[in-house]
Enzyme design. Sequence first.
Site, PDB file in Angstrom:
ATOM      1  N   CYS A  39       4.356  65.343  88.541  1.00 27.04           N
ATOM      2  CA  CYS A  39       3.930  63.993  88.947  1.00 27.04           C
ATOM      3  C   CYS A  39       5.170  63.128  89.152  1.00 27.04           C
ATOM      4  CB  CYS A  39       2.947  63.391  87.960  1.00 27.04           C
ATOM      5  SG  CYS A  39       3.506  63.369  86.261  1.00 27.04           S
ATOM      6  N   ASP A  96       1.953  73.314  85.553  1.00 24.46           N
ATOM      7  CA  ASP A  96       1.983  71.854  85.705  1.00 24.46           C
ATOM      8  C   ASP A  96       3.018  71.320  84.714  1.00 24.46           C
ATOM      9  OD1 ASP A  96       1.127  69.342  86.619  1.00 24.46           O
ATOM     10  OD2 ASP A  96      -0.270  69.134  84.951  1.00 24.46           O
ATOM     11  N   ASP A 131       6.003  78.323  73.411  1.00 28.02           N
ATOM     12  CA  ASP A 131       6.967  77.849  74.396  1.00 28.02           C
ATOM     13  C   ASP A 131       6.694  78.640  75.681  1.00 28.02           C
ATOM     14  OD1 ASP A 131       9.084  77.340  76.023  1.00 28.02           O
ATOM     15  OD2 ASP A 131      10.642  77.949  74.594  1.00 28.02           O
ATOM     16  N   GLY A 132       6.204  77.940  76.693  1.00 28.13           N
ATOM     17  CA  GLY A 132       5.795  78.598  77.935  1.00 28.13           C
ATOM     18  C   GLY A 132       6.913  79.354  78.634  1.00 28.13           C
ATOM     19  N   ARG A 174      -0.459  67.731  71.263  1.00 24.98           N
ATOM     20  CA  ARG A 174      -1.144  67.651  72.560  1.00 24.98           C
ATOM     21  C   ARG A 174      -2.177  68.774  72.702  1.00 24.98           C
ATOM     22  NH1 ARG A 174       1.260  64.219  76.629  1.00 24.98           N
ATOM     23  NH2 ARG A 174       0.718  65.649  78.294  1.00 24.98           N
ATOM     24  N   GLY A 228      -5.376  68.161  79.487  1.00 22.88           N
ATOM     25  CA  GLY A 228      -6.485  68.996  79.926  1.00 22.88           C
ATOM     26  C   GLY A 228      -7.245  68.559  81.166  1.00 22.88           C
ATOM     27  N   GLY A 229      -6.752  67.541  81.871  1.00 26.71           N
ATOM     28  CA  GLY A 229      -7.457  67.086  83.077  1.00 26.71           C
ATOM     29  C   GLY A 229      -7.621  68.205  84.095  1.00 26.71           C
ATOM     30  N   LYS A 230      -6.530  68.924  84.359  1.00 27.84           N
ATOM     31  CA  LYS A 230      -6.596  69.984  85.383  1.00 27.84           C
ATOM     32  C   LYS A 230      -7.408  71.174  84.869  1.00 27.84           C
ATOM     33  CE  LYS A 230      -2.411  68.451  87.595  1.00 27.84           C
ATOM     34  NZ  LYS A 230      -1.901  67.603  86.494  1.00 27.84           N
TER      35      LYS A 230
HETATM   36  C1  SAM Z   1       2.400  67.240  82.956  1.00 28.31           C
HETATM   37  S1  SAM Z   1       1.934  67.660  81.360  1.00 28.31           S
HETATM   38  C2  SAM Z   1       0.552  68.723  81.635  1.00 28.31           C
HETATM   39  C3  SAM Z   1      -0.687  67.974  82.016  1.00 28.31           C
HETATM   40  C4  SAM Z   1      -1.921  68.860  82.051  1.00 28.31           C
HETATM   41  N1  SAM Z   1      -1.754  69.982  82.932  1.00 28.31           N
HETATM   42  C5  SAM Z   1      -3.140  68.066  82.484  1.00 28.31           C
HETATM   43  O1  SAM Z   1      -3.563  68.151  83.636  1.00 28.31           O
HETATM   44  O2  SAM Z   1      -3.668  67.339  81.647  1.00 28.31           O
HETATM   45  C6  SAM Z   1       3.166  68.782  80.878  1.00 28.31           C
HETATM   46  C7  SAM Z   1       2.902  69.428  79.543  1.00 28.31           C
HETATM   47  O3  SAM Z   1       3.901  70.431  79.347  1.00 28.31           O
HETATM   48  C8  SAM Z   1       4.074  70.581  77.960  1.00 28.31           C
HETATM   49  N2  SAM Z   1       5.324  71.320  77.743  1.00 28.31           N
HETATM   50  C9  SAM Z   1       6.578  70.861  77.670  1.00 28.31           C
HETATM   51  N3  SAM Z   1       7.453  71.872  77.466  1.00 28.31           N
HETATM   52  C10 SAM Z   1       6.721  73.004  77.425  1.00 28.31           C
HETATM   53  C11 SAM Z   1       7.033  74.375  77.224  1.00 28.31           C
HETATM   54  N4  SAM Z   1       8.305  74.780  77.036  1.00 28.31           N
HETATM   55  N5  SAM Z   1       6.025  75.268  77.217  1.00 28.31           N
HETATM   56  C12 SAM Z   1       4.752  74.877  77.385  1.00 28.31           C
HETATM   57  N6  SAM Z   1       4.389  73.588  77.560  1.00 28.31           N
HETATM   58  C13 SAM Z   1       5.368  72.658  77.594  1.00 28.31           C
HETATM   59  C14 SAM Z   1       4.032  69.176  77.428  1.00 28.31           C
HETATM   60  O4  SAM Z   1       3.689  69.167  76.057  1.00 28.31           O
HETATM   61  C15 SAM Z   1       2.973  68.532  78.327  1.00 28.31           C
HETATM   62  O5  SAM Z   1       1.739  68.497  77.680  1.00 28.31           O
END
Ligand code: SAM
Length: 401
Positions: free
Chosen positions: A327, A272, A254-255, A226, A202-204
């Site tokens: 990242c 992200d 699932d995004g 998460r 959740g930072g962003k």
């Molecule tokens: C780089 S992190 C996001 C960090 C967040 N934006 C922040 O600023 O704190 C990527 C995230 O994508 C999620 N993720 C992985 N596969 C995904 C999917 N198919 N759909 C949605 N989220 C997914 C992971 O659980 C993870 O929390």
Amino acid sequence: MALCSDVRFLMRKIRDLRCFTSRGHRVKGKWATSRPKYPPTTLALQHFDVTYSSQLGHLWPSVRVALLSERKYGALLNNFSLNDVEEDLASQGCRDFVTDTDRKEHVSMEQDPEVEFSETSDSTSVEQRDTFGQHQLSQPHLSPTIKCFVFPRGDITRFKPARPDSSGLLGYYLMDAASVLPCLALDVHAGHNLLDLCAAPGGKTLALLQTQAIRFLCLNDSSISRTSRLKKVLQSYLPKELLTREKLRITSFDGTKWGEIEQNTFDRVLVDVPCTTDRHSLMEDDNNIFSKSRTGERRGLPQLQLQLLLAGVVAACPGGEIVYSTCTLSHIQNVGVVEQAIHLARENHGIHLKVVDLRPLAHMFRNTFHFASDVQLGELVIPHLAANFGPIYLCKLKRLS
Ligand SMILES: C[S@@+](CC[C@H](N)C(=O)[O-])C[C@H]1O[C@@H](n2cnc3c(N)ncnc32)[C@H](O)[C@@H]1O
């Protein structure tokens, strides 16, 4: 004293006894057979040495040292907290990197005809030509309410943990200061509907909420654990009035399937994505994407990232803007994914995308971050010992249809 010398005596005896025990009779710990030859952090370094030395050339040794050194944080100011932390942070020698920049200065640069998708001029930067035919890009519009404090270049002082105010809200959130750039690039305006497709922890999201301009925010992350962490972060930083269903929706879908649920909807979309998280992969063996058991998952990352970005593009409304971020330094996970998404959005969905030029943004923050100079699409913050932020890649796309 007597007890100490007894213990030392016993230890010596045990050592002596081990010398007389034949190798065949020694009990091998279970780990001796099951422990992998190389820990995931070593595998990650081996992988990066091969791929990044060819990708970054002579820059790789210095980036490698920075990646293996302690990272630098930024303190994202929480405008909802009653604590006046700004003065306190300034007295410690920090500055807000977002406002402490010369916004009047113009950027002058030659257009590169080789850049296939790159286009200038959009809502965040105004293009003009000077008398020499060069492009003059004026400074981008940035939300004045996103503030992130950093210690000066070369100063590796750590921030103290944030303190709660009288209503329990924390004054700042510690994060990689370069992670604020995708939020600034998203350029949120009053009344916008926003989707944060992979939002946890959740930072962003917090940075985006500091704009106080969002009409409705959809937060999603496929990981349920998460997503719970995200909820806790929001509760620690936001007043209850903001955490209502009228303003905020939190889901764990699932995004990649988002485009099937909601299309042509959002003014702004942040994608992200999960990636090889280069810094984490070099530092922590736990939950490391380079562990043998996660090889398939790691190899599948570019495909997952592509599907997530395409879902974000489909979810955005025509004219809407999408920021893709990672990242990692990986060209395949960054530029490679964006190139394919632009192609597939047109082929499969009839959606035409324009790459928004982020060079003015990079130029504006060049005193805080080190940007790679030769990225074809988007901008890449590369770690540097004097300013050990990143890696953060960001690319902004605008839906033309
Ligand atoms: C780089 S992190 C996001 C960090 C967040 N934006 C922040 O600023 O704190 C990527 C995230 O994508 C999620 N993720 C992985 N596969 C995904 C999917 N198919 N759909 C949605 N989220 C997914 C992971 O659980 C993870 O929390």
